[in-house]
Motif scaffolding. Structure first.
Motif, PDB file in Angstrom:
ATOM      1  N   LEU A 121      46.596  43.877  41.001  1.00 28.95           N
ATOM      2  CA  LEU A 121      46.049  42.921  41.963  1.00 28.95           C
ATOM      3  C   LEU A 121      47.069  41.822  42.232  1.00 28.95           C
ATOM      4  O   LEU A 121      47.939  41.540  41.406  1.00 28.95           O
ATOM      5  CB  LEU A 121      44.752  42.313  41.427  1.00 28.95           C
ATOM      6  CG  LEU A 121      43.640  43.292  41.046  1.00 28.95           C
ATOM      7  CD1 LEU A 121      42.385  42.534  40.638  1.00 28.95           C
ATOM      8  CD2 LEU A 121      43.338  44.260  42.180  1.00 28.95           C
ATOM      9  N   VAL A 122      46.944  41.209  43.380  1.00 33.53           N
ATOM     10  CA  VAL A 122      47.860  40.141  43.766  1.00 33.53           C
ATOM     11  C   VAL A 122      47.651  38.931  42.860  1.00 33.53           C
ATOM     12  O   VAL A 122      46.522  38.482  42.643  1.00 33.53           O
ATOM     13  CB  VAL A 122      47.651  39.750  45.238  1.00 33.53           C
ATOM     14  CG1 VAL A 122      48.472  38.513  45.594  1.00 33.53           C
ATOM     15  CG2 VAL A 122      48.024  40.920  46.146  1.00 33.53           C
TER      16      VAL A 122
ATOM     17  N   ARG B 299      51.859  34.587  44.230  1.00 35.16           N
ATOM     18  CA  ARG B 299      52.293  35.902  44.718  1.00 35.16           C
ATOM     19  C   ARG B 299      53.799  36.079  44.513  1.00 35.16           C
ATOM     20  O   ARG B 299      54.591  35.238  44.942  1.00 35.16           O
ATOM     21  CB  ARG B 299      51.940  36.014  46.199  1.00 35.16           C
ATOM     22  CG  ARG B 299      51.972  37.422  46.766  1.00 35.16           C
ATOM     23  CD  ARG B 299      51.437  37.423  48.182  1.00 35.16           C
ATOM     24  NE  ARG B 299      51.323  38.758  48.721  1.00 35.16           N
ATOM     25  CZ  ARG B 299      50.201  39.274  49.218  1.00 35.16           C
ATOM     26  NH1 ARG B 299      49.090  38.546  49.235  1.00 35.16           N
ATOM     27  NH2 ARG B 299      50.174  40.502  49.694  1.00 35.16           N
TER      28      ARG B 299
ATOM     29  N   ASP C  47      57.513  42.262  49.520  1.00 36.88           N
ATOM     30  CA  ASP C  47      56.341  41.630  50.121  1.00 36.88           C
ATOM     31  C   ASP C  47      56.808  40.367  50.851  1.00 36.88           C
ATOM     32  O   ASP C  47      57.323  39.437  50.224  1.00 36.88           O
ATOM     33  CB  ASP C  47      55.350  41.277  49.009  1.00 36.88           C
ATOM     34  CG  ASP C  47      54.072  40.635  49.526  1.00 36.88           C
ATOM     35  OD1 ASP C  47      54.000  40.302  50.726  1.00 36.88           O
ATOM     36  OD2 ASP C  47      53.143  40.467  48.712  1.00 36.88           O
TER      37      ASP C  47
ATOM     38  N   HIS D  73      39.979  50.608  46.200  1.00 38.29           N
ATOM     39  CA  HIS D  73      39.217  49.360  46.212  1.00 38.29           C
ATOM     40  C   HIS D  73      37.870  49.473  45.510  1.00 38.29           C
ATOM     41  O   HIS D  73      37.477  48.585  44.733  1.00 38.29           O
ATOM     42  CB  HIS D  73      39.030  48.882  47.656  1.00 38.29           C
ATOM     43  CG  HIS D  73      38.645  47.443  47.771  1.00 38.29           C
ATOM     44  ND1 HIS D  73      37.340  47.002  47.691  1.00 38.29           N
ATOM     45  CD2 HIS D  73      39.407  46.335  47.935  1.00 38.29           C
ATOM     46  CE1 HIS D  73      37.310  45.694  47.819  1.00 38.29           C
ATOM     47  NE2 HIS D  73      38.543  45.256  47.971  1.00 38.29           N
TER      48      HIS D  73
ATOM     49  N   TRP E 155      36.772  44.692  39.090  1.00 34.41           N
ATOM     50  CA  TRP E 155      37.211  43.344  39.455  1.00 34.41           C
ATOM     51  C   TRP E 155      36.962  42.291  38.370  1.00 34.41           C
ATOM     52  O   TRP E 155      37.829  41.434  38.139  1.00 34.41           O
ATOM     53  CB  TRP E 155      36.552  42.924  40.773  1.00 34.41           C
ATOM     54  CG  TRP E 155      36.886  43.841  41.910  1.00 34.41           C
ATOM     55  CD1 TRP E 155      36.115  44.850  42.409  1.00 34.41           C
ATOM     56  CD2 TRP E 155      38.100  43.865  42.679  1.00 34.41           C
ATOM     57  NE1 TRP E 155      36.767  45.495  43.441  1.00 34.41           N
ATOM     58  CE2 TRP E 155      37.975  44.910  43.633  1.00 34.41           C
ATOM     59  CE3 TRP E 155      39.266  43.099  42.659  1.00 34.41           C
ATOM     60  CZ2 TRP E 155      38.976  45.204  44.544  1.00 34.41           C
ATOM     61  CZ3 TRP E 155      40.272  43.388  43.582  1.00 34.41           C
ATOM     62  CH2 TRP E 155      40.121  44.429  44.505  1.00 34.41           C
TER      63      TRP E 155
ATOM     64  N   CYS F 177      43.788  37.489  42.535  1.00 29.82           N
ATOM     65  CA  CYS F 177      43.235  37.531  43.888  1.00 29.82           C
ATOM     66  C   CYS F 177      42.427  38.817  44.085  1.00 29.82           C
ATOM     67  O   CYS F 177      42.685  39.838  43.451  1.00 29.82           O
ATOM     68  CB  CYS F 177      44.361  37.466  44.916  1.00 29.82           C
ATOM     69  SG  CYS F 177      45.323  35.936  44.849  1.00 29.82           S
ATOM     70  N   HIS F 178      41.450  38.751  44.973  1.00 32.94           N
ATOM     71  CA  HIS F 178      40.616  39.920  45.262  1.00 32.94           C
ATOM     72  C   HIS F 178      41.332  40.786  46.308  1.00 32.94           C
ATOM     73  O   HIS F 178      40.823  41.040  47.406  1.00 32.94           O
ATOM     74  CB  HIS F 178      39.249  39.465  45.771  1.00 32.94           C
ATOM     75  CG  HIS F 178      38.178  40.500  45.624  1.00 32.94           C
ATOM     76  ND1 HIS F 178      37.510  40.729  44.441  1.00 32.94           N
ATOM     77  CD2 HIS F 178      37.665  41.387  46.510  1.00 32.94           C
ATOM     78  CE1 HIS F 178      36.626  41.689  44.609  1.00 32.94           C
ATOM     79  NE2 HIS F 178      36.705  42.113  45.864  1.00 32.94           N
ATOM     80  N   GLU F 179      42.518  41.236  45.930  1.00 30.05           N
ATOM     81  CA  GLU F 179      43.367  42.009  46.843  1.00 30.05           C
ATOM     82  C   GLU F 179      44.282  42.902  46.015  1.00 30.05           C
ATOM     83  O   GLU F 179      44.901  42.446  45.048  1.00 30.05           O
ATOM     84  CB  GLU F 179      44.205  41.068  47.706  1.00 30.05           C
ATOM     85  CG  GLU F 179      45.173  41.763  48.641  1.00 30.05           C
ATOM     86  CD  GLU F 179      46.087  40.780  49.368  1.00 30.05           C
ATOM     87  OE1 GLU F 179      47.009  41.251  50.061  1.00 30.05           O
ATOM     88  OE2 GLU F 179      45.892  39.558  49.235  1.00 30.05           O
TER      89      GLU F 179
ATOM     90  N   SER G 118      47.608  44.830  45.218  1.00 29.35           N
ATOM     91  CA  SER G 118      49.010  44.561  45.546  1.00 29.35           C
ATOM     92  C   SER G 118      49.594  45.669  46.420  1.00 29.35           C
ATOM     93  O   SER G 118      49.147  46.823  46.366  1.00 29.35           O
ATOM     94  CB  SER G 118      49.835  44.446  44.262  1.00 29.35           C
ATOM     95  OG  SER G 118      49.444  43.334  43.494  1.00 29.35           O
TER      96      SER G 118
END
Length: 243
Positions: A87-88, A92, A106, A159, A164, A171-173, A175
């Protein structure tokens, strides 16, 4: 400890030991009816003790390993690259991998020196490398460390499988895929360096499980962090060829 069914007159079972990546190999052994003893520490809460903050294998595990003639297959750890970068991170970051400097960066990330990123990975691997050192001390025969499976590129597919809550503060993202691939390759480099210094062979992930860019193929995807039983079958065949 899991032991797959052994047919009368069969050879001694293979022995593997480690953490969650053991599971797909154990499942494959059941499917293919291959004799296997699999020690998965997530299912053995008393197998690892701590003394002065340092992990130590229990006496029972030590005695089992000393009696085993080898080879022994280690699947210790294997998640540090995912913990650090699946995850990110709130800050970052990205880095250039010297072995593959063409992998994209990135554009939103701070670029860190590769040695700084390696240091972060090594700090997450400290306990696992300590346990691997004990394996080498207790194992009287050949020791192989199994490279963890490569990352899966499709973040959209991943996803729904990400736990989580296990990543607080991140972050909720997911990478970017090139970043995750770089971390996995750097993680492998650390393992390879350890193996070379400790009379251990690194068993690379099966080539047929990877696409042309080095990511896990769709057919072997398990969840965001693990491979499936089909991948376990490939690893099991590698192990059989070395026994």
């Amino acid at each position: 400890m899991f032991t797959s069914k052994q047919q009368p007159g069969a050879c001694d079972p293979l022995l593997c030991i480690g953490h969650s990546h053991v599971a797909c190999v154990a499942q494959a052994a059941v499917k293919l009816e291959v004799p296997l003893q699999a020690m998965n520490f997530w299912e053995m809460p008393r197998a690892i003790l701590r003394e002065d903050g340092v992990p130590r294998l229990s006496l029972d595990i030590e005695l089992r390993l000393r009696r085993h003639p080898g080879p022994l297959f280690s699947l210790m750890g294997g998640a540090a690259h995912g913990v650090l970068g699946m995850l990110v991170h709130p800050r970052r970051f990205d880095f250039v991998l010297p072995a593959q400097p063409d992998l994209s960066l990135d554009p939103l990330a701070e670029i860190l020196p590769v040695l700084a990123v390696r240091g972060m990975l090594e700090s997450l691997m400290t306990d696992y490398l300590a346990l691997m050192t004990q394996l080498r001390q207790f194992c009287t025969g050949a020791l192989f460390h199994v490279e963890p499976p490569p990352p899966y590129a499709d973040a959209g597919r991943m996803h729904a499988d990400i736990p989580w809550p296990l990543y607080p503060g991140m972050c909720h993202e997911i990478s970017p895929a090139p970043f995750r691939l770089k971390l996995w390759r750097l993680h492998t480099q650390i393992l390879d360096d350890w193996c070379r210094a400790n009379d251990t062979k690194l068993l690379r992930c099966p080539a047929e499980a990877m696409d042309a860019d080095g990511f896990m193929r769709e057919a072997f995807y398990g969840d965001g962090a693990h491979a499936n039983v089909a991948y376990g079958e490939l690893v099991l065949q590698q192990m059989k060829g070395l026994a």
